[in-house]
Design an enzyme around this catalytic site. Structure first.
Site, PDB file in Angstrom:
ATOM      1  N   LYS A  65       0.836  -1.196   0.000  1.00 27.51           N
ATOM      2  CA  LYS A  65       0.000   0.000   0.000  1.00 27.51           C
ATOM      3  C   LYS A  65       0.875   1.253   0.000  1.00 27.51           C
ATOM      4  CE  LYS A  65      -3.825  -2.426   2.173  1.00 27.51           C
ATOM      5  NZ  LYS A  65      -4.629  -2.752   3.364  1.00 27.51           N
ATOM      6  N   GLN A 109      -4.593  -1.393   9.406  1.00 31.84           N
ATOM      7  CA  GLN A 109      -4.559  -2.754   8.845  1.00 31.84           C
ATOM      8  C   GLN A 109      -5.173  -3.746   9.834  1.00 31.84           C
ATOM      9  OE1 GLN A 109      -3.632  -3.446   5.716  1.00 31.84           O
ATOM     10  NE2 GLN A 109      -4.075  -5.626   5.965  1.00 31.84           N
ATOM     11  N   ASP A 132     -11.144   2.811   3.764  1.00 35.97           N
ATOM     12  CA  ASP A 132     -11.511   1.392   3.729  1.00 35.97           C
ATOM     13  C   ASP A 132     -13.025   1.207   3.593  1.00 35.97           C
ATOM     14  OD1 ASP A 132      -9.458  -0.548   3.802  1.00 35.97           O
ATOM     15  OD2 ASP A 132      -9.022  -0.126   5.914  1.00 35.97           O
TER      16      ASP A 132
HETATM   17  N1  GUN Z   1      -7.154  -6.772   6.172  1.00 35.18           N
HETATM   18  C1  GUN Z   1      -7.574  -7.540   5.152  1.00 35.18           C
HETATM   19  N2  GUN Z   1      -8.173  -6.772   4.213  1.00 35.18           N
HETATM   20  C2  GUN Z   1      -8.115  -5.518   4.655  1.00 35.18           C
HETATM   21  C3  GUN Z   1      -8.557  -4.263   4.109  1.00 35.18           C
HETATM   22  O1  GUN Z   1      -9.150  -4.171   3.029  1.00 35.18           O
HETATM   23  N3  GUN Z   1      -8.296  -3.176   4.870  1.00 35.18           N
HETATM   24  C4  GUN Z   1      -7.678  -3.254   6.066  1.00 35.18           C
HETATM   25  N4  GUN Z   1      -7.501  -2.133   6.738  1.00 35.18           N
HETATM   26  N5  GUN Z   1      -7.253  -4.387   6.588  1.00 35.18           N
HETATM   27  C5  GUN Z   1      -7.472  -5.500   5.883  1.00 35.18           C
END
Ligand code: GUN
Length: 307
Positions: A65, A109, A132
């Site tokens: 990311k 995350q 998100d």
């Molecule tokens: N963990 C697995 N998928 C995601 C996501 O799309 N966003 C976040 N913040 N954590 C995750």
């Protein structure tokens, strides 16, 4: 488009790959253009990415990311917090970022360590920075069909990959396997908005193979390696695989047994290279959207006398 000859002597019919890398490249090019104009307007788009602890899979996702942010000229703010951080300290950090005008998107995350209440963390992120799309305000807006929120990245990426390849959604009988808040539930809403007839299957669903035989669009988001077998699928079904699992003997696999499903399906996502690359592309897309909205809000605020 890479095509594989279909078996069973059906002649010229082929299975086509839904190419997530190519689709993500198109999305990222659009994001890069928007990021550049934000930069030129003196307000570079900024994304804060918070990782708590050192889960290896999370570390890979977070690194990717941050890397894509830098590639596309977004500012990336990295916070690597210890696994034993107090919940209140994490919430305090989020509140600081909520108040920071150079941060337009905040991503924590998941999963979080067990002593931290994920719901409380998600609820603390300002909805207008929740790239998100996990905050209840954004989930509610999505459910109501309002465009002013943020759509979760993975299901948004699924719709985008279908659109990119010209695969219709309207009128399809869609079966989503999995009912998570991150994928299954928002996926159901998005497909319904696009006029699919939607069924959500889950671990208590009776006779999943029979249900899948009625589906001409399958979204596999069960979190179970190669759960879905080729023989369960309707010929010519469109198959989107959200799963990604590292196996000892077969490398990375999805929720669908690809080698069985590919000859049956009309379109199918590979794993890797399908939905995976789309998730990050939609994340940076949401971030420039957040920054663009913030910029127009400040411009509105500083324009005197306008009704
Ligand atoms: N963990 C697995 N998928 C995601 C996501 O799309 N966003 C976040 N913040 N954590 C995750």
């Amino acid at each position: 488009v890479i095509a594989a000859a279909r078996g069973q002597g059906k002649g010229s019919v082929v299975t086509s790959l839904l190419d997530g890398k190519a689709t993500a490249a198109v999305v990222k090019a659009q994001v890069a253009a928007q990021a550049l104009s934000l930069l030129q307007a003196g307000q570079p788009a900024g994304l804060a990415v918070i990782q708590v602890g050192t889960d290896p899979a999370s570390t890979v996702y977070v690194r990717n990311k941050r890397r894509v942010c830098e590639e596309l000229q977004l500012r990336s703010f990295a916070f690597d917090l210890p696994a034993d951080i107090e919940e209140s300290a994490l919430l305090h950090k989020i509140e600081e970022l909520n108040a920071d005008p150079s941060v337009h998107g905040i991503l924590v995350q998941l999963p979080l360590p067990r002593h931290i209440r994920t719901e409380l963390v998600v609820d603390t992120i300002a909805p207008h920075k929740d790239v998100d799309g996990f905050h209840p305000v954004n989930a509610g807006k999505l459910a109501l069909g309002r465009a002013s929120g943020f759509v979760p990245c993975t299901p948004a990426g699924v719709v985008r990959i279908l659109d990119h390849h010209g695969v219709s959604i309207s009128g399809r009988r869609a079966v989503i396997v999995g009912r998570s808040n991150i994928v299954g539930k928002p996926m159901a809403t998005l497909l319904l908005q696009r006029d699919a007839t939607v069924t959500v299957a889950h671990s208590k669903t009776r006779d999943l193979p029979e249900l899948l035989r009625s589906a001409d669009l399958v979204v596999a988001a069960a979190g179970s390696p190669e759960l879905i077998r080729g023989a369960w699928l309707q010929p010519d079904a469109v198959v989107v695989d959200v799963g990604i699992h590292r196996t000892a003997d077969r490398g990375l696999v999805g929720d669908v047994a690809f080698s069985e499903a590919a000859p049956v399906a009309s379109w199918i996502t590979p794993v890797p290279g399908g939905v995976g690359p789309m998730t990050i592309a939609m994340l940076v897309n949401n971030t420039v959207l957040a920054a663009t909205r913030a910029l127009s809000a400040t411009q509105r605020a500083s324009t005197p006398g306008e009704a």
